[in-house]
Design a protein around this motif. Structure first.
Motif, mmCIF file in Angstrom:
data_model
loop_
_atom_site.group_PDB
_atom_site.id
_atom_site.type_symbol
_atom_site.label_atom_id
_atom_site.label_comp_id
_atom_site.label_asym_id
_atom_site.label_seq_id
_atom_site.Cartn_x
_atom_site.Cartn_y
_atom_site.Cartn_z
ATOM 1 N N THR A 1 14.382 5.235 -43.419
ATOM 2 C CA THR A 1 13.923 3.785 -42.614
ATOM 3 C C THR A 1 13.528 4.299 -41.450
ATOM 4 O O THR A 1 14.352 4.804 -40.749
ATOM 5 N N MET A 2 12.232 3.823 -41.131
ATOM 6 C CA MET A 2 11.968 3.872 -39.894
ATOM 7 C C MET A 2 12.591 3.151 -38.437
ATOM 8 O O MET A 2 13.009 2.123 -38.933
ATOM 9 N N SER A 3 12.544 3.708 -37.522
ATOM 10 C CA SER A 3 13.067 2.881 -36.415
ATOM 11 C C SER A 3 12.014 2.077 -35.861
ATOM 12 O O SER A 3 10.731 1.974 -36.282
ATOM 13 N N GLU A 4 12.325 0.980 -34.925
ATOM 14 C CA GLU A 4 11.347 0.117 -34.246
ATOM 15 C C GLU A 4 10.234 0.942 -33.740
ATOM 16 O O GLU A 4 8.981 0.567 -33.902
ATOM 17 N N ALA A 5 10.494 1.990 -32.928
ATOM 18 C CA ALA A 5 9.444 2.933 -32.414
ATOM 19 C C ALA A 5 8.634 3.304 -33.301
ATOM 20 O O ALA A 5 7.339 3.426 -33.296
ATOM 21 N N VAL A 6 9.014 4.008 -34.396
ATOM 22 C CA VAL A 6 8.090 4.599 -35.582
ATOM 23 C C VAL A 6 7.303 3.440 -36.244
ATOM 24 O O VAL A 6 6.196 3.944 -36.525
ATOM 25 N N THR A 7 7.928 2.266 -36.350
ATOM 26 C CA THR A 7 7.418 1.499 -37.247
ATOM 27 C C THR A 7 6.158 1.069 -36.428
ATOM 28 O O THR A 7 4.932 0.904 -37.008
ATOM 29 N N ASN A 8 6.256 1.031 -35.376
ATOM 30 C CA ASN A 8 5.086 0.359 -34.302
ATOM 31 C C ASN A 8 4.187 1.477 -33.668
ATOM 32 O O ASN A 8 3.283 1.352 -33.043
ATOM 33 N N ALA A 9 4.333 2.861 -33.955
ATOM 34 C CA ALA A 9 3.703 3.913 -33.717
ATOM 35 C C ALA A 9 2.397 4.019 -34.326
ATOM 36 O O ALA A 9 2.163 3.933 -35.449
ATOM 37 N N ARG A 10 1.233 3.742 -33.558
ATOM 38 C CA ARG A 10 -0.123 3.585 -34.239
ATOM 39 C C ARG A 10 -0.426 4.762 -34.801
ATOM 40 O O ARG A 10 -1.393 4.965 -35.611
ATOM 41 N N ASP A 11 0.143 6.174 -34.245
ATOM 42 C CA ASP A 11 -0.219 7.389 -35.187
ATOM 43 C C ASP A 11 0.450 7.756 -36.393
ATOM 44 O O ASP A 11 0.613 8.923 -36.823
ATOM 45 N N ALA A 12 1.535 6.769 -36.843
ATOM 46 C CA ALA A 12 2.385 6.914 -37.863
ATOM 47 C C ALA A 12 1.411 6.530 -39.046
ATOM 48 O O ALA A 12 1.478 5.157 -39.670
ATOM 49 N N THR A 13 0.665 7.472 -39.676
ATOM 50 C CA THR A 13 -0.276 7.045 -40.789
ATOM 51 C C THR A 13 -0.257 8.156 -41.641
ATOM 52 O O THR A 13 0.442 9.160 -41.662
ATOM 53 N N ARG A 14 -1.089 7.789 -42.653
ATOM 54 C CA ARG A 14 -1.211 8.717 -43.688
ATOM 55 C C ARG A 14 -1.734 10.088 -43.584
ATOM 56 O O ARG A 14 -1.385 11.059 -43.961
ATOM 57 N N THR A 15 -2.743 10.072 -42.706
ATOM 58 C CA THR A 15 -3.143 11.237 -42.144
ATOM 59 C C THR A 15 -2.428 12.241 -41.516
ATOM 60 O O THR A 15 -2.284 13.544 -41.892
ATOM 61 N N VAL A 16 -1.506 11.657 -40.677
ATOM 62 C CA VAL A 16 -0.474 12.590 -40.097
ATOM 63 C C VAL A 16 0.569 13.089 -40.991
ATOM 64 O O VAL A 16 1.154 14.112 -41.089
ATOM 65 N N LEU A 17 1.146 12.148 -41.984
ATOM 66 C CA LEU A 17 2.134 12.491 -42.975
ATOM 67 C C LEU A 17 1.577 13.475 -43.996
ATOM 68 O O LEU A 17 2.062 14.296 -44.236
ATOM 69 N N ASP A 18 0.014 13.413 -44.397
ATOM 70 C CA ASP A 18 -0.388 14.534 -45.178
ATOM 71 C C ASP A 18 -0.431 15.948 -44.540
ATOM 72 O O ASP A 18 -0.304 16.763 -45.078
ATOM 73 N N ARG A 19 -0.494 16.065 -43.314
ATOM 74 C CA ARG A 19 -0.427 17.303 -42.190
ATOM 75 C C ARG A 19 0.892 17.858 -42.683
ATOM 76 O O ARG A 19 1.188 19.217 -42.865
ATOM 77 N N ILE A 20 1.965 16.922 -42.446
ATOM 78 C CA ILE A 20 3.388 17.395 -42.627
ATOM 79 C C ILE A 20 3.823 17.729 -43.859
ATOM 80 O O ILE A 20 4.393 18.734 -44.267
ATOM 81 N N ALA A 21 3.233 16.969 -45.078
ATOM 82 C CA ALA A 21 3.921 16.915 -46.279
ATOM 83 C C ALA A 21 2.882 16.692 -47.249
ATOM 84 O O ALA A 21 2.606 15.614 -47.852
ATOM 85 N N PRO A 22 1.741 17.852 -47.468
ATOM 86 C CA PRO A 22 0.631 17.632 -48.300
ATOM 87 C C PRO A 22 0.966 17.762 -49.853
ATOM 88 O O PRO A 22 0.406 17.194 -50.749
#
Length: 660
Positions: A252-273
C-alpha cells in the motif's frame, strides 16, 4: 470482468448440464467476447498455461517478509472460478473422449491428480474451520438460554432509558433492562449471571464502512503511510532479490508515493523486470503496476478507458505508463484480490473476526475488492461468530457499469451473513486530489478533482436501486460531487423518501451548510470515517483555510442521520477518539455519547436495521461489549487503548478476555 452492461457473467459461463465439453466450449466462446481482465476471461489454452506457470513457486513461509506466503491453488485465482470448478468436477472419461481439446484434457487430468481437489469442501483441508452447516447450528441460541448481566454502567442508547445497571438476555434478544435487583427476580433457574463489577457496557460497534480484502500469495512490502518513494524502491529491490521470479510483490503506497509522478511502470520495470508488482494507493483510487503485472492482470496497452476511470498514457503513442485511476483499476485490483484462495480468505477472516471481538465490534459492513461470490465462499469457510453485511462493489468496463454482477449469489451458509446493497464511487479523495471540489485545490489550484460519472448515470443508479429495492451507497467527497448527488435526488418526480429507500452517502467531507440542509430534507444518511481526521495537515493543505471540510459535528447539528465506519484502522476506540477531538477541525468534534451512538445505532440505521440492533433495550438483538475502561470518562489519550472484556453476539458470549 468486462462484460457488456446488462449481461451477467454467470450467464456467459453457466455450469455444465449433460456434458462437460460442450459447457467448456460455451464458456470459452463467451469468454472470447470479453476483454481479458482476468483468467476467467482467458481462452482454454491461455487459462491452463497461465495457471501452470503460476504454480512454479512453492515456497514455505519462514517469517521473513521477503519470502512469499504459501501458494494458493492456482485455479482458485480467477474471479469467476466456479464454472471452471464445476466443469472439472463433472467431467469424466466419456466427456473427455467426446472431442474436448487437448488443453482441457490436460487440465482435468491434472485436477484429478490433486488429492484435495480444487473446490474441496472446507472439512477436507486441515486447518479449515468447521463446516458452515455446523457453524449455522452453533449460532442458533436456544430461546430458553438466559444470561443476566448486572452491576454495570450500561449505555443503552435508548432515548426512553439511556442508562441502566442490568440486562436480561433470553435467546438472541434482550428481554429486560433495569436494575440488577429487579431483573434477578425474573431469572429462570440455570441462567448464567455475569457480574459486571461496575464496568461500562455499550451496544456492539457496527463498522458501517470497511474494505477487508484477503491478500493473495506473494510478498507484501513493509511500507506504510510515511514511506517515501526511495524507501519503496529499496523494499521492492529487496523483495525481488529474495523471491523467485514470477512472485507477486505488492504493498500500500503512502500519500507521497501515490502522488509521485515518477511512480510509473517504467521505474518499476527497472527495479522488478521479472516480478509482477502492484502498488495499491493508500485510498485505493490510484494504483501503479509494472509490465509483468499488466500481463498477469490482462491489461493491454491498447485497453480503452472504462466508464468511470482512466489509464495514464505516454504521448504520443498512448502506451500505458502503469498509473491507473478510479474504475480503470477496479477490474485489475479485483482480479488480483481473486488470487487469494478460499482457504487463505477464510484464514484472513478468522484473524479479522478475532480482532473484532477483542475490540467489541459485532457487525461489519464490508465492501471487498474480492468479488462477492468468492468472498461469501470465504465467509462460509471461516464460520465467523460476528455479523457481516457483504455489500456489492461492482466494476465497470468500456461499455458501462456491470450492474448485474453477483446479483444472484444466493443465501450464505451462516445466518449472521447477509449480502445486500451496492456501492458506486463518484469521485476520488482529497489525498490524491481526486475529490471534485468545483474549484482548485489550495495547494494545487490547477487541479479541481474529477467526477467519475455524469448526472445521467447517477440518475440511473438511483433508479436501479428503487427498482430492485437494494440499498444504494454513493461515495461522494468533493463539494461538486455532493451537489450532483443532491440535484439528482431532488429531480425525481414524484419525490422519493430517500431515507426509507436506504440511500447512503459515504464520506461527504466537502458538505456546505446549504447542502446539509437540502440533504436533511431529502433524508440522506451520511457515513463518515473519523479515523481520516488524523490527517489534519493534509486536510488543511488540500482544502485551504477559511473553508469547511471534514464535516462531522455540523452533520448532527443539521439534524442528519450519521453513521461511522473505519475505512482505515479497525480500532473503533481510535475512531471515537478522532470523532471527539477531530484533529483536522476541532470545531467539528462531538461528545462521546453522540460518537458511540453513531457507531452503533447510527450504523444500524445505515443498514436498515435500526429496529433490531444498536440499542440495549427490550426486543433488540443482544449484541454488546463490556469494556476494559469507561469510554465516556477516561482521558482522551487513553481511548485508543480500550478493549472489550466480554463481547456478546446474537445472545451468545462470543469472546471473554482471559483476564477480567
Amino acid at each position: 470482468m468486462h462484460s457488456p452492461a446488462g449481461i451477467r457473467f454467470s450467464d456467459l459461463i453457466a455450469p455444465p448440464r449433460a456434458s462437460a465439453a460442450p459447457a467448456i466450449d460455451r464458456a470459452a466462446d463467451g469468454a472470447k467476447r470479453l476483454s481479458p481482465a482476468c483468467l476467467c476471461t482467458a481462452s482454454r489454452e491461455n487459462f491452463l498455461s497461465r495457471v501452470v506457470e503460476s504454480d512454479r513457486h512453492r515456497i514455505a513461509p519462514d517469517g521473513d517478509w521477503r519470502r512469499p506466503r504459501r501458494l494458493t491453488r492456482p485455479l482458485d485465482w480467477t474471479c469467476a472460478a466456479d464454472a471452471w470448478h464445476a466443469m472439472s468436477k463433472q467431467a469424466d472419461d466419456a466427456a473427455l473422449s467426446d472431442g474436448a481439446p487437448a488443453a482441457v484434457v490436460s487440465l482435468v487430468r491434472w485436477l484429478q491428480q490433486d488429492g484435495e481437489g480444487i473446490a474441496a469442501p472446507a472439512d477436507a483441508s486441515p486447518g479449515v474451520p468447521p463446516s458452515p452447516s455446523r457453524h449455522a447450528a452453533a449460532c442458533e441460541s436456544s430461546e430458553d438460554d438466559e444470561i443476566l448481566l448486572r452491576g454495570g454502567r450500561i449505555f443503552t442508547n435508548d432515548p426512553d432509558q439511556p442508562w441502566c445497571d442490568a440486562l436480561l438476555v433470553r435467546g438472541r434478544r434482550i428481554v429486560a433492562a433495569g436494575t440488577g435487583e429487579a431483573l434477578a427476580m425474573q431469572v429462570r433457574p440455570g441462567a448464567r449471571v455475569v457480574e459486571l463489577a461496575g464496568r461500562t457496557v455499550i451496544p456492539g460497534f457496527n463498522d458501517a464502512h470497511m474494505h477487508h480484502t484477503p491478500d493473495p500469495t506473494g510478498v507484501r512490502l513493509p511500507i506504510d503511510h510515511s514511506s517515501s518513494w526511495d524507501e519503496a524502491h529499496a523494499r521492492i529491490a529487496e523483495a525481488c532479490a529474495a523471491a523467485p521470479p514470477g512472485t507477486w510483490i505488492f504493498g500500500t503506497m503512502s500519500e507521497a508515493v501515490t502522488n509521485a509522478r515518477d511512480a510509473t511502470r517504467t521505474v518499476l520495470d527497472r527495479i522488478a523486470p521479472k516480478h509482477p508488482v502492484i502498488l495499491l494507493g493508500i485510498t485505493n483510487h490510484t494504483n501503479v503496476v509494472n509490465t509483468e503485472a499488466m500481463r498477469r492482470l490482462g491489461i493491454d496497452d491498447r485497453a480503452p478507458d472504462p466508464v468511470g476511470g482512466w489509464f495514464e498514457r505516454v504521448p504520443p503513442y498512448g502506451r500505458l505508463n502503469g498509473r491507473i485511476h478510479e474504475y480503470a483499476q477496479w477490474a485489475p485490483q479485483r482480479c488480483f484480490a481473486s488470487m487469494a484462495s478460499v482457504e487463505e480468505g477464510a484464514a484472513s477472516l478468522r484473524t479479522l473476526g478475532a480482532e473484532c471481538l477483542r475490540l467489541g465490534i459485532t457487525t461489519l459492513q464490508n465492501m471487498s475488492w474480492t468479488p462477492v461470490r468468492r468472498y461469501v465462499q470465504m465467509l462460509d469457510a471461516a464460520a465467523l461468530p460476528i455479523r457481516v453485511r457483504v455489500i456489492r462493489f461492482p466494476p465497470s468496463g468500456p461499455a458501462g457499469r456491470l450492474v448485474h454482477e453477483d446479483i444472484d449469489v444466493g443465501a450464505p451458509a451462516s445466518p449472521l451473513v447477509t449480502v445486500e446493497g451496492t456501492k458506486w464511487i463518484l469521485d476520488g479523495t482529497w489525498v490524491e486530489r481526486g475529490a471534485a471540489l468545483g474549484r482548485g485545490y489550495a495547494d494545487a489550484p490547477w487541479q479541481t478533482g474529477r467526477e467519475n460519472f455524469s448526472r445521467a448515470e447517477i440518475m440511473q443508479m438511483l433508479a436501479e436501486s428503487l427498482r430492485s429495492g437494494e440499498h444504494l451507497l454513493l461515495h461522494a467527497i468533493g463539494t461538486a460531487t455532493i451537489e450532483s448527488v443532491l440535484c439528482c435526488l431532488e429531480a425525481f418526480e414524484p419525490p422519493v423518501d430517500w431515507k426509507q429507500s436506504g440511500f447512503r452517502l459515504e464520506h461527504g467531507d466537502g458538505f456546505t451548510d446549504v447542502q446539509m440542509a437540502r440533504a436533511r430534507r431529502l433524508g440522506v444518511l451520511v457515513v463518515q470515517n473519523p479515523s481520516h481526521f488524523v490527517l489534519a495537515g493534509q486536510y488543511a493543505s488540500r482544502f485551504g483555510t477559511g473553508t469547511r471540510y471534514a464535516s462531522f459535528g455540523s452533520l448532527f447539528a443539521n439534524g442528519m442521520d450519521v453513521a461511522i465506519g473505519s475505512d482505515g484502522p479497525l480500532n473503533p476506540f481510535l475512531g471515537i477518539w478522532a470523532a471527539t477531538t477531530h484533529p483536522a477541525n476541532p470545531e467539528e468534534a462531538v461528545d462521546r455519547e453522540t460518537a458511540v451512538a453513531a457507531y452503533t445505532w447510527g450504523s444500524a440505521v445505515a443498514e436498515g436495521l435500526q429496529a433490531e440492533k444498536g440499542r440495549l433495550a427490550p426486543g433488540y438483538l443482544a449484541d454488546l461489549a463490556v469494556l476494559s475502561a469507561d469510554i465516556f470518562s477516561v482521558p482522551a489519550e487513553r481511548l485508543p487503548g480500550i478493549e472489550s472484556q466480554l463481547t456478546m453476539v446474537d445472545g451468545r458470549i462470543a469472546y471473554e478476555s482471559p483476564v477480567r
